[in-house]
Motif scaffolding. Structure first.
Motif, short mmCIF file in Angstrom:
data_model
loop_
_atom_site.label_atom_id
_atom_site.label_comp_id
_atom_site.label_asym_id
_atom_site.label_seq_id
_atom_site.Cartn_x
_atom_site.Cartn_y
_atom_site.Cartn_z
N MET B 97 0.82 -1.21 0.00
CA MET B 97 0.00 0.00 0.00
C MET B 97 0.86 1.26 0.00
O MET B 97 0.49 2.27 -0.62
CB MET B 97 -0.97 0.00 1.19
N GLU B 98 2.00 1.18 0.67
CA GLU B 98 2.90 2.34 0.68
C GLU B 98 3.43 2.60 -0.73
O GLU B 98 3.50 3.76 -1.18
CB GLU B 98 4.07 2.07 1.64
N MET B 99 3.76 1.53 -1.42
CA MET B 99 4.30 1.69 -2.77
C MET B 99 3.22 2.17 -3.75
O MET B 99 3.43 3.08 -4.54
CB MET B 99 4.88 0.35 -3.27
N ILE B 100 2.05 1.52 -3.67
CA ILE B 100 0.96 1.86 -4.58
C ILE B 100 0.58 3.33 -4.45
O ILE B 100 0.21 4.00 -5.43
CB ILE B 100 -0.28 0.97 -4.29
N ALA B 101 0.68 3.83 -3.22
CA ALA B 101 0.28 5.23 -2.97
C ALA B 101 1.18 6.20 -3.72
O ALA B 101 0.81 7.37 -3.93
CB ALA B 101 0.32 5.52 -1.47
N LYS B 102 2.36 5.74 -4.14
CA LYS B 102 3.27 6.63 -4.88
C LYS B 102 2.85 6.79 -6.35
O LYS B 102 3.32 7.70 -7.04
CB LYS B 102 4.70 6.07 -4.84
N ALA B 103 2.02 5.88 -6.83
CA ALA B 103 1.68 5.88 -8.26
C ALA B 103 0.69 7.01 -8.57
O ALA B 103 -0.23 7.26 -7.79
CB ALA B 103 1.06 4.54 -8.65
N PRO B 104 0.89 7.69 -9.68
CA PRO B 104 -0.05 8.77 -10.03
C PRO B 104 -1.39 8.20 -10.48
O PRO B 104 -1.44 7.14 -11.09
CB PRO B 104 0.66 9.50 -11.17
N SER B 105 -2.46 8.91 -10.15
CA SER B 105 -3.78 8.45 -10.59
C SER B 105 -4.05 8.91 -12.02
O SER B 105 -5.02 8.49 -12.64
CB SER B 105 -4.86 8.97 -9.65
N GLN B 106 -3.21 9.76 -12.51
CA GLN B 106 -3.41 10.31 -13.87
C GLN B 106 -2.06 10.75 -14.41
O GLN B 106 -1.24 11.27 -13.67
CB GLN B 106 -4.36 11.51 -13.78
N PHE B 107 -1.83 10.52 -15.69
CA PHE B 107 -0.58 10.99 -16.31
C PHE B 107 -0.79 11.13 -17.80
O PHE B 107 -1.80 10.64 -18.35
CB PHE B 107 0.58 10.02 -16.00
N ASN B 108 0.14 11.79 -18.44
CA ASN B 108 0.04 11.99 -19.90
C ASN B 108 1.06 11.11 -20.61
O ASN B 108 2.11 10.78 -20.06
CB ASN B 108 0.32 13.45 -20.25
N GLY B 303 6.60 7.10 -8.16
CA GLY B 303 5.80 8.01 -8.97
C GLY B 303 5.76 7.66 -10.43
O GLY B 303 5.15 8.39 -11.23
N CYS B 304 6.34 6.52 -10.82
CA CYS B 304 6.32 6.16 -12.25
C CYS B 304 4.88 5.83 -12.68
O CYS B 304 4.03 5.47 -11.88
CB CYS B 304 7.27 5.00 -12.54
N ALA B 305 4.65 5.98 -13.98
CA ALA B 305 3.30 5.86 -14.53
C ALA B 305 2.92 4.39 -14.70
O ALA B 305 3.50 3.68 -15.52
CB ALA B 305 3.23 6.58 -15.88
N CYS B 306 1.95 3.93 -13.90
CA CYS B 306 1.51 2.53 -13.94
C CYS B 306 0.00 2.47 -14.11
O CYS B 306 -0.74 3.26 -13.53
CB CYS B 306 1.86 1.82 -12.63
#
Lengths: 520, 520
Positions: B97-108, B303-306
């Motif tokens: 959960m700590e890692m997933i929280a770093k992922a952006p919910s939106q990206f280009n 923060g990488c785009a996933c």
């Protein structure tokens, strides 16, 4: 999940099943059930949007008026305090809302087989056969032809056969080989003997609707006193958009509600033709046309069973041809759903397409309209199986293809698919398989595989090579083969012989009397 | 509504249009747009259901473990504090959960044509072409054949041509006439010259994914420093269900995220085969398989785009064949949508069918899956056009038929359909027409008719007689004719000549070097 488990065990042999299931059954279909639409409706309108359409509908009724080409209705509405100018009726919103409030949000209609009684309203989504096409197409004939009694009977057999068809609509194809004066007698005899599901009467003149009521009484074996107590049939009327109700439609409804039967009021507002080119305007007009009739019926018979219908679509602005299953159709159906909930009325929409043959276009248009029915919270889905060419053609192949989609919608609403108990999360099964096995053989799978997934009857899930080896048959042709198999195994539902004889005698007598006038 | 009005005026000629619109254009299509899904998602899970699937997924990761057949990933995860037994990784929920929280919910993701940049996440629903079928079918060939470069090029032209296709997926058909060692070089050259939309790389070995990154850099004309700043391409990987991640998939993702590119992680959990027969179990397993990879990627490149993908469907328990577009598929997609929102991750699902030819079944299965994408709040719809036979066949006719459905979904989300301003309610128009006219000729209609309704390009809305007179052509054949017309008028998008030459030189050099190993 125990109830679902029990219900699923009846697959292939419930007493409510249409035809007896045998080893040789043409298809293994899902059991009879009144599906419950558990999805939250899709609501494109904001609360202000709902108010705007409501206000628009009320202003149409108050300021612009609706023509009632029915002297009796005009007299009743005058008595009720509405302003009447010639045949034009102006209704105040207080009156409309007071009347609408008397309508039940849910009611039952009894079938001659009690196992096929239905509930209109609540969260139920029910499906009826295609109604009223004057023409017929099948893959063997390969072209559009005028409807016949035999074709009509065959489509009635499909109506009875498929458990996912809950009520009989109008004639599944118009049998133009029977004279119009006695057509209703022959078709209703066929409907009441070939099916045991809920009946429909056309409001096309006093004689027709009253004959159907008599025939339903006979088929149900009930007295007039019993008949009038609660609905055992229904009629469906269309307004003559824009802003007009014809004589026979209103007349038929009045005859039905006065004897306790249900009515469905469905304006046919094609945006850009009989209604504004803007969908909110077409919906507002449709709502106005429906509500004023329902208000009349509630004034005459407070609490009578009424359904608000929608048939708002758009025309092709290049040709003027009606379009169906379009994005505009879907949104107007959803908007009407919001309005129906605002008024507390059960709602009818349809399964529709503009396609001429049972091909890809037919299925994406029909799928769009059926999912719109789901999304809108529709209770009665008319024309849910068998419709082509904007309702001008009935097709048995399309009927069978549509029933596959309807069964999938029925299955879609089974709660077991989305159950999340420990046995559903299945951690022990996942643990036992680990990262090097598969789930085919394990006990968790074996215990459930027979009913775990939707089983299609006309979809072909073989790979290309196996499909090719079995003839490379496209969907419409496969549906044609299923049609033939179903006809071959069809058995008419049980029917008390005395009632059947009485029904035949009634038909014979009414034919001798000349049937119904044909000057409609 | 002014924005919509402006956008609609670009119909037939926007700069972002695929091919130039001329009087002779094969079709008049809708403009490029990133559709906004305004519908509230369909959520079959209760909050407790979401918790149950989450807890199931976490217990899979904590107690059962996932195999990572990638030594580098094992080392990283050991360093991160995960328990490692051989190749099996056990991840605590706090870490996940700590890692997933770093992922952006939106990206280009940028395309080489900035007009075709896309936003993944938010409320956008974007469509990509069919990816990776080894075989091809069209109505002229009439059978299943192995894919070729020419077929692949033709399908890439469709990908570019249709404004409703927002990103290029994998190869729209696998060109097996090109040797596997250099296939990625030729196809990427074709993709980058025939289209100017967002690119994809297969994670099938270091050389392939790195070659694609180099080619995208060249096509975009950017330095390495510019390239790594934000996504200009993406890869999509599948886990090897159950509970396993293969070497090349993880390797490719690590290479992408370390250089700022996006990854989509899509387990392929067929309930009853590679996952539990119960849909909640199949979804929980899919979530676990996806999250552990995304957690790894976030640890490596916070923060990488996933994107979390779903490919949960069911098998036919009679034959073991995969089924697509079923009720179970729809519900599992919706459930995954709820989970993706729970984790704050953008989501991918697909347009799928089991049908072997572009017929009725193909369209009801595909419609089911596309509406499930809408209902689930999916952001990236893979395989949205052109897929047959469970992904084993690509078909240009199916591509074109699907694009009609995609355009209708795009149109469905245009706010003007459900606008309820005074001009939409159109009381003045209704008043002016009254009960004895029609709306065809009035000003309210005339001002709006050109853009009021969805205009189809392969649907035929003529009546039966006119349709018959024009040849009586069924949908798949009409789509074939459109395919030929589009190919004939196709013009490749503008491309800087210097970059194109550089790209060709890169391909030539890498071919001389032998391309990529083929021992994958």
């Amino acid at each position: 999940m125990s109830e679902t488990g029990t219900q699923r065990r009846t697959r292939g042999g419930g007493r409510a099943g249409a035809a007896k299931r045998r080893g040789s059954a043409a298809i293994e279909q899902m059991p009879w059930r009144l599906p419950v639409n558990t999805d939250r409706p899709t609501e494109p309108l904001t609360p202000e949007g709902v108010e705007a359409i409501h206000d628009g509908a009320m202003r149409i009724l108050e300021e612009i008026g609706i023509d009632f080409l029915n002297p009796e209705a005009l007299e009743i509405l005058r008595e009720a305090g509405c302003k009447i100018e010639g045949e034009k009726v102006f209704m105040g919103r207080d009156f409309v809302m007071e009347m609408i409030a008397k309508a039940p949000s849910q009611f039952n209609i009894a079938a001659r087989n009690p196992a096929h009684d239905i509930t209109i309203g609540g969260n139920h989504i029910l499906f009826g056969n295609v109604s009223s096409p004057p023409n017929y197409f099948d893959m063997e004939i390969g072209k559009k032809v005028s409807g016949t009694r035999e074709q009509c009977q065959n489509l009635l057999k499909l109506t009875q056969y498929f458990n996912c068809i809950h009520f009989a609509g109008g004639y599944p194809v118009e049998p133009v080989d029977i004279h119009a004066s006695v057509r209703h007698l022959d078709v209703l005899y066929d409907k009441l003997t070939l099916t045991d599901k809920v009946m429909h009467a056309y409001s096309l003149g006093k004689e027709r609707v009253e004959d159907v009521m008599e025939m339903v009484k006979i088929a149900h074996g009930v007295t007039e006193e019993e008949f009038v107590q609660s609905p055992r049939m229904y009629t469906n009327i269309n307004s003559t958009s824009p802003l007009k109700h014809d004589f026979p439609m209103i007349d038929g409804c009045l005859r039905c509600i006065r004897r306790g039967q249900a009515v469905v009021v469905t304006p046919f507002t094609l945006a850009g033709a009989m209604a504004p080119v803007t969908m909110a305007g077409a919906v507002a007009q449709s709502i106005a046309e429906a509500l004023c009739a329902i208000a009349l019926f509630q004034y005459v018979a407070p609490g009578c069973a009424c359904v608000i219908g929608t048939f708002t679509s758009n025309v092709d602005m290049k040709s003027g041809a009606p379009a169906f299953g379009t994005p505009e159709y879907m949104r107007s159906t959803q908007m009407t759903g919001q309005m129906a909930r605002f008024y507390g009325l059960p709602m009818r929409s349809s399964g529709v397409c503009a396609a001429n043959v049972p091909d890809g276009q037919a299925m994406w248009e029909t799928s769009n309209s059926l999912w719109a029915a789901v999304q809108s919270g529709t209770h009665m889905v008319y024309h849910a199986a068998g419709w082509l060419e904007g309702g001008l053609i009935a097709s048995p192949e399309k009927f069978i293809m549509d029933c596959e989609v309807l069964q999938m919608i029925q299955r879609y609403f089974e709660p077991e698919i989305v159950a999340t108990g420990p046995e559903d999360i299945a951690l022990d099964a996942i643990r036992s398989v680990g990262s090097d096995g598969h789930f085919f053989g394990i006990e968790h799978t074996q215990k459930r595989y027979a009913t775990a997934f939707y089983q299609p009857f006309v979809s072909d899930w073989k790979n290309f090579e196996a499909w090719e080896a079995s003839g490379g048959v496209w969907t419409a042709e496969r549906a044609h083969l299923k049609f033939k198999e179903i006809l071959a195994e069809f058995e008419a539902p049980a029917f008390d012989e005395g009632r059947r004889d009485e029904l035949a005698a009634f038909v014979a007598r009414r034919k001798e009397e000349g049937g119904a006038p044909t000057d409609f």
